[in-house]
Scaffold this motif. Sequence first.
Motif, PDB file in Angstrom:
ATOM      1  N   ILE A  11       0.850  -1.199   0.000  1.00 37.91           N
ATOM      2  CA  ILE A  11       0.000   0.000   0.000  1.00 37.91           C
ATOM      3  C   ILE A  11       0.878   1.237   0.000  1.00 37.91           C
ATOM      4  N   LYS A  12       0.664   2.088  -0.983  1.00 35.40           N
ATOM      5  CA  LYS A  12       1.421   3.343  -1.100  1.00 35.40           C
ATOM      6  C   LYS A  12       0.447   4.509  -1.062  1.00 35.40           C
ATOM      7  N   GLU A  13       0.618   5.366  -0.033  1.00 37.20           N
ATOM      8  CA  GLU A  13      -0.267   6.505   0.160  1.00 37.20           C
ATOM      9  C   GLU A  13       0.403   7.797  -0.298  1.00 37.20           C
ATOM     10  N   GLY A  14      -0.415   8.801  -0.588  1.00 34.68           N
ATOM     11  CA  GLY A  14       0.116  10.079  -1.056  1.00 34.68           C
ATOM     12  C   GLY A  14       0.816   9.965  -2.393  1.00 34.68           C
ATOM     13  N   VAL A  15       0.356   9.022  -3.209  1.00 35.49           N
ATOM     14  CA  VAL A  15       0.982   8.754  -4.508  1.00 35.49           C
ATOM     15  C   VAL A  15       0.009   9.106  -5.627  1.00 35.49           C
ATOM     16  N   LYS A  16       0.421   9.981  -6.512  1.00 35.97           N
ATOM     17  CA  LYS A  16      -0.423  10.372  -7.639  1.00 35.97           C
ATOM     18  C   LYS A  16       0.167   9.828  -8.942  1.00 35.97           C
ATOM     19  N   THR A  17      -0.685   9.224  -9.723  1.00 39.47           N
ATOM     20  CA  THR A  17      -0.252   8.650 -11.000  1.00 39.47           C
ATOM     21  C   THR A  17      -0.340   9.705 -12.085  1.00 39.47           C
ATOM     22  N   GLN A  18       0.747   9.862 -12.845  1.00 39.52           N
ATOM     23  CA  GLN A  18       0.731  10.887 -13.883  1.00 39.52           C
ATOM     24  C   GLN A  18       0.880  10.329 -15.294  1.00 39.52           C
ATOM     25  N   ALA A  19       1.281   9.063 -15.427  1.00 42.93           N
ATOM     26  CA  ALA A  19       1.451   8.501 -16.771  1.00 42.93           C
ATOM     27  C   ALA A  19       1.430   6.978 -16.696  1.00 42.93           C
ATOM     28  N   GLN A  20       1.384   6.371 -17.863  1.00 42.59           N
ATOM     29  CA  GLN A  20       1.439   4.914 -17.963  1.00 42.59           C
ATOM     30  C   GLN A  20       2.458   4.527 -19.029  1.00 42.59           C
ATOM     31  N   LYS A  21       2.965   3.330 -18.913  1.00 40.96           N
ATOM     32  CA  LYS A  21       3.857   2.801 -19.942  1.00 40.96           C
ATOM     33  C   LYS A  21       3.247   1.524 -20.504  1.00 40.96           C
ATOM     34  N   LEU A  22       3.279   1.403 -21.821  1.00 40.93           N
ATOM     35  CA  LEU A  22       2.683   0.262 -22.500  1.00 40.93           C
ATOM     36  C   LEU A  22       3.760  -0.582 -23.160  1.00 40.93           C
ATOM     37  N   ASP A  23       3.462  -1.870 -23.353  1.00 49.67           N
ATOM     38  CA  ASP A  23       4.398  -2.702 -24.091  1.00 49.67           C
ATOM     39  C   ASP A  23       4.155  -2.540 -25.591  1.00 49.67           C
ATOM     40  N   LEU A  24       4.887  -3.257 -26.405  1.00 51.82           N
ATOM     41  CA  LEU A  24       4.765  -3.093 -27.865  1.00 51.82           C
ATOM     42  C   LEU A  24       3.388  -3.496 -28.381  1.00 51.82           C
ATOM     43  N   GLY A  25       2.671  -4.310 -27.618  1.00 55.66           N
ATOM     44  CA  GLY A  25       1.325  -4.717 -28.028  1.00 55.66           C
ATOM     45  C   GLY A  25       0.244  -3.762 -27.549  1.00 55.66           C
ATOM     46  N   GLY A  26       0.639  -2.694 -26.863  1.00 57.40           N
ATOM     47  CA  GLY A  26      -0.331  -1.713 -26.373  1.00 57.40           C
ATOM     48  C   GLY A  26      -0.931  -2.055 -25.026  1.00 57.40           C
ATOM     49  N   HIS A  27      -0.396  -3.087 -24.346  1.00 55.20           N
ATOM     50  CA  HIS A  27      -0.908  -3.496 -23.036  1.00 55.20           C
ATOM     51  C   HIS A  27      -0.118  -2.791 -21.936  1.00 55.20           C
ATOM     52  N   ILE A  28      -0.781  -2.404 -20.880  1.00 57.55           N
ATOM     53  CA  ILE A  28      -0.107  -1.690 -19.807  1.00 57.55           C
ATOM     54  C   ILE A  28       0.977  -2.556 -19.174  1.00 57.55           C
ATOM     55  N   ARG A  29       2.125  -1.932 -18.869  1.00 55.59           N
ATOM     56  CA  ARG A  29       3.208  -2.656 -18.191  1.00 55.59           C
ATOM     57  C   ARG A  29       3.683  -1.930 -16.941  1.00 55.59           C
ATOM     58  N   ALA A  30       3.353  -0.625 -16.806  1.00 54.01           N
ATOM     59  CA  ALA A  30       3.773   0.113 -15.607  1.00 54.01           C
ATOM     60  C   ALA A  30       3.001   1.417 -15.486  1.00 54.01           C
ATOM     61  N   LEU A  31       2.893   1.895 -14.254  1.00 58.92           N
ATOM     62  CA  LEU A  31       2.373   3.231 -13.978  1.00 58.92           C
ATOM     63  C   LEU A  31       3.533   4.104 -13.528  1.00 58.92           C
ATOM     64  N   VAL A  32       3.461   5.369 -13.871  1.00 58.13           N
ATOM     65  CA  VAL A  32       4.502   6.315 -13.472  1.00 58.13           C
ATOM     66  C   VAL A  32       3.891   7.333 -12.519  1.00 58.13           C
ATOM     67  N   THR A  33       4.456   7.466 -11.334  1.00 59.67           N
ATOM     68  CA  THR A  33       3.929   8.397 -10.342  1.00 59.67           C
ATOM     69  C   THR A  33       4.557   9.776 -10.520  1.00 59.67           C
ATOM     70  N   GLU A  34       4.043  10.748  -9.770  1.00 57.06           N
ATOM     71  CA  GLU A  34       4.570  12.112  -9.859  1.00 57.06           C
ATOM     72  C   GLU A  34       6.040  12.167  -9.467  1.00 57.06           C
ATOM     73  N   GLY A  35       6.467  11.248  -8.623  1.00 59.43           N
ATOM     74  CA  GLY A  35       7.881  11.213  -8.228  1.00 59.43           C
ATOM     75  C   GLY A  35       8.743  10.422  -9.183  1.00 59.43           C
ATOM     76  N   GLU A  36       8.202  10.112 -10.359  1.00 61.66           N
ATOM     77  CA  GLU A  36       8.902   9.382 -11.422  1.00 61.66           C
ATOM     78  C   GLU A  36       9.154   7.913 -11.076  1.00 61.66           C
ATOM     79  N   GLU A  37       8.508   7.425 -10.040  1.00 58.21           N
ATOM     80  CA  GLU A  37       8.643   6.003  -9.720  1.00 58.21           C
ATOM     81  C   GLU A  37       7.801   5.180 -10.700  1.00 58.21           C
ATOM     82  N   GLU A  38       8.346   4.081 -11.157  1.00 56.22           N
ATOM     83  CA  GLU A  38       7.597   3.168 -12.013  1.00 56.22           C
ATOM     84  C   GLU A  38       7.071   2.009 -11.174  1.00 56.22           C
ATOM     85  N   VAL A  39       5.781   1.814 -11.253  1.00 54.88           N
ATOM     86  CA  VAL A  39       5.144   0.720 -10.520  1.00 54.88           C
ATOM     87  C   VAL A  39       4.719  -0.333 -11.540  1.00 54.88           C
TER      88      VAL A  39
END
Length: 374
Positions: free
Chosen positions: A187-215
Amino acid sequence: MNVIIIGNGVAGATVASKLAAKGVSVQLFSEEPVGFYSRILLPQALCDKDALQDLIAKTDPPYLQKRAATAIDPEKKLVYSGNTAFSYDKLVIATGSRSRMLDIFSCTDGACALRTFSDAQNIGETIENPVVVLGGGLLGLETALWVKRKGYEVTVLEAADRILVRQLDTEGASILKAHLEAQGLVIKEGVKTQAQKLDLGGHIRALVTEGEEEVPCRTLLLSLGVLPEITLAKAAGLKTNRGIVVDQYLQTSNSDILAIGDCAEYEGRVPGIIPVALAMAETAAANLLGEHKSYQTPVLFTRFKGDGLDVVSVGSIDGPALKKRTGNRYEAYFVQDGKLKGAILVGSTEHLGFVRSHYQKEVSQEEMATLLAF
């Protein structure tokens, strides 16, 4: 009298059943292809086809129409389903609510909200590790916990400074967070998602938070709250605000049309909880049967059941509180002008009966001292 009800959730289904039992001619319209099921039980049936099927009522009532209502004509007192018109004497709108979405994920492969039976089916058929639940509210945490129990890796991202921000204060939320983390949730609190990263097939592979962390994320479950479903009512010219505005008899701006449940707004509030839906259904049924009954707001409470830790929140949790913590048991009572306005009970429901019976009523210092003597 011919009554049409739009919406087969708990509010619509309840009022339909009560009217039919009294011999009233009822037609209940549902946009879903399945019969009645309990929406709040969807999280625990995820990833289990048999459990999901078991949620559906074994038989359909004869008045159920598995077809969507597409328009309302208040002047002619007609409900349309496609090109077919159905007449009514009284109409009950119980269209519920829809999941709040974010535009960034509207076309994302691997992202889904959990609101309907078909949502649950889709999640069960497509879920992949790792899973991220976006939103640490009641539904988000329940969904995360049940998915974790099915063997998946689950991370909860909450933008606020704590989970269950509407139901718990900082102390209560910290106890629940530690309990859920002990069961394997991240559980990560105070975390805002600002972008997503997709694989070559267009499927989600990660979320990018405001602190540039990739989940890492292959399945994204959005749990960002709900919005009252007022599309039909608004198009029909009924008065709407956040929800469909109703009076003390649950009548809309058209006296022959009532609104109940998650879509109805009474005294500026749209609580969106089961006790309100049931209380409104009872009141609407009584009024349609000629009783002229005023709606009384029930005790507003929510409950989260984690393995070995009950959490209950009642009423308003704003302002100073009388509180005490012993281990994982924590209680906070919010008293204003001598009246009990709200309470938080974590780790024990021993005093829930007192809270429900004294909600919005005067309480003494002696009574409060007794409650906190644990």
